[in-house]
Design an enzyme around this catalytic site. Structure first.
Site, PDB file in Angstrom:
ATOM      1  N   SER A  70      13.971  19.714 -17.034  1.00 20.11           N
ATOM      2  CA  SER A  70      13.078  21.282 -17.482  1.00 20.11           C
ATOM      3  C   SER A  70      13.398  22.100 -17.705  1.00 20.11           C
ATOM      4  O   SER A  70      14.280  22.700 -17.829  1.00 20.11           O
ATOM      5  CB  SER A  70      12.187  20.886 -15.538  1.00 20.11           C
ATOM      6  OG  SER A  70      11.065  22.657 -15.909  1.00 20.11           O
ATOM      7  N   HIS A 118       0.889  -1.043   0.058  1.00 21.24           N
ATOM      8  CA  HIS A 118       0.219   0.297   0.313  1.00 21.24           C
ATOM      9  C   HIS A 118       0.899   1.161   0.121  1.00 21.24           C
ATOM     10  O   HIS A 118       0.301   2.139   0.064  1.00 21.24           O
ATOM     11  CB  HIS A 118      -0.738   0.003   1.315  1.00 21.24           C
ATOM     12  CG  HIS A 118      -1.875  -0.963   0.965  1.00 21.24           C
ATOM     13  ND1 HIS A 118      -2.701  -1.208   0.466  1.00 21.24           N
ATOM     14  CD2 HIS A 118      -1.828  -2.076   2.196  1.00 21.24           C
ATOM     15  CE1 HIS A 118      -3.033  -2.207   0.838  1.00 21.24           C
ATOM     16  NE2 HIS A 118      -2.634  -2.938   1.632  1.00 21.24           N
TER      17      HIS A 118
END
Length: 430
Positions: free
Chosen positions: A262, A141
């Site tokens: 970026s 999880h």
């Protein structure tokens, strides 16, 4: 874009030039079979073989007029042969040639994919062996569970790619089927022996009971196998993406000299290759869905499948070839950070040993429910205030009445969890 990164051998399989050459092979072999049955003169066949050539530009020009690619193909080949061309395409229907040639293309494409997988599995094997003892946190999880090693994680990927090999082999077997049974699949104009002869020479099997086409459940199954293999690649890529997150940073994709992450933020190093792989897996799943919808054709055939397959089958094999190559590049250059793995393990203030303490108490005679309640109380307190879980356990007189310091040392020994790491690699075939 994909073709730039896929191997030339793979993209060549799906060119018009190659497709028409495979179709010509089928036509020539069928004529050759008829020569052996004395239905076509040997001299005529010799001229057909000598004169038969492919001219893609001419085929396209004819197709613009007749609006039928196989008629255009047969017409163009016949133009260079002369009167003997009447023995070409004798008793055949378009799908005899198209489906049988397509089967050859798919078999050859699958063989290339199996080569890709062999290279990828070698890379995974090297990575798993190198990190068989590299401790890291196992998660469920997304939450810390108990320690594993990075080598164990990679061994799981290796095992899955082993299953991918079997899936591709099954896909190859399923699709390696041709048909030369005529317009309705009844062998009305050519006997089954012609089909057997041609398929045997091409390394195929004859479809047991065809309609005008090879039934499309074969192509749907083929695509489903490719989709499952692509999903396995996606699983690996998704894991790399999670492990590269700044808050985790346990592995990182290779970042080459001059690469930029970026246009706005010079510091960025993004897992773009893994993200790309996840997106491509979705595309192959979409193609598989489209091919499943091709199975239900009207009566003995329609051509609703044709437009789908002319995109889905070339694209999917080229995409998967690209995906294998891209993932291999990522794994070969993968940056692994054992120090960060160790640092992340310490974030859960030792509470990952909770099951070990629980089982130690059960072994001492505690009821499981009582042990669970007592251990969970300390684990939740440690997680809440950031104190040492071990210290809280040591300060619990009720627990320490039954456990010794040596017992606790064993409970909090991280290597205990991974003592079977080498055995797990062996079970994976490493």
């Amino acid at each position: 874009m994909i073709e730039r990164y896929s191997r030339p051998e793979m993209t060549r399989l799906w060119t018009d030039e190659y497709r028409f050459h495979k179709m010509l092979d089928v036509e020539l072999m069928a004529t050759e079979a008829l020569v052996k049955q004395r239905q076509v003169p040997a001299k005529a066949y010799a001229k057909i073989r000598r004169k038969a050539k492919i001219n893609v530009a001419r085929i396209r020009a004819i197709e613009r007029e007749v609006k039928h690619d196989v008629i255009a193909f047969v017409t163009q080949v016949g133009e260079g042969i002369g009167p003997e061309s009447r023995f070409l395409h004798l008793g055949l229907t378009s799908s005899d040639v198209l489906d049988t040639a397509l089967a050859v293309q798919l078999v050859e494409a699958t063989d290339l994919l199996l080569q890709d997988l062999d290279v990828l599995r070698q890379t995974l094997a090297t990575l798993a062996r190198r990190h068989v003892q590299t401790l890291m946190m196992g998660r469920s999880h997304g939450i810390h569970g108990e320690p594993i090693t990075f080598g164990i994680k990679v061994a799981g990927w290796y095992a899955e790619m082993g299953r991918a090999v079997e899936r591709l082999k099954q896909a190859r077997h399923t699709i390696a089927v041709g048909k030369l049974s005529g317009a309705m699949g009844t062998f009305a104009h050519l006997g089954p022996s012609v089909e057997s002869y041609v398929c045997r020479k091409l390394g195929l099997r004859g479809e047991p009971v065809a309609t005008q086409v090879v039934p499309r459940d074969r192509h749907a199954e083929y695509m489903c196998h490719l989709a499952v293999v692509a999903a396995g690649i996606e699983r690996i890529a998704t894991e790399i993406r999670h492990l590269q997150r700044t808050e985790v940073l346990e592995v990182e994709e290779p970042f080459t000299k001059g690469q930029k992450g970026s246009s706005a933020m010079p510091h960025k190093r993004n897992p773009i290759a893994s993200e790309n792989l996840c997106g491509l897996a979705r595309l192959i799943r979409g193609y598989a869905q489209a091919c499943l919808e091709d199975v239900a054709l009207w009566h003995e055939r329609d051509i609703s499948h044709s437009s789908v397959e002319r995109v889905a089958l070339p694209d999917s094999t080229i995409l998967l070839d690209f995906m294998f190559h891209r993932l291999n590049v990522v794994l070969e250059g993968l940056q692994v950070y054992p120090a960060n793995m160790k640092r992340n393990m310490s974030k859960t203030v030792e509470i990952i040993a909770s099951q070990r303490v629980l089982l130690a108490l059960v072994e001492k005679g505690w009821r499981r429910e009582d042990a669970y309640r007592q251990v969970q109380e300390h684990a939740m307190k440690a997680w809440g205030d950031g104190n040492s879980f071990r210290q809280l356990v040591e300060e619990d007189a009720k627990i320490m009445k039954d456990l010794t310091r040596a017992d606790l040392d064993r409970c909090f020994d991280s290597t205990y969890y991974v003592r079977h790491a080498h055995e797990l690699l062996k079970r994976a075939g490493l």
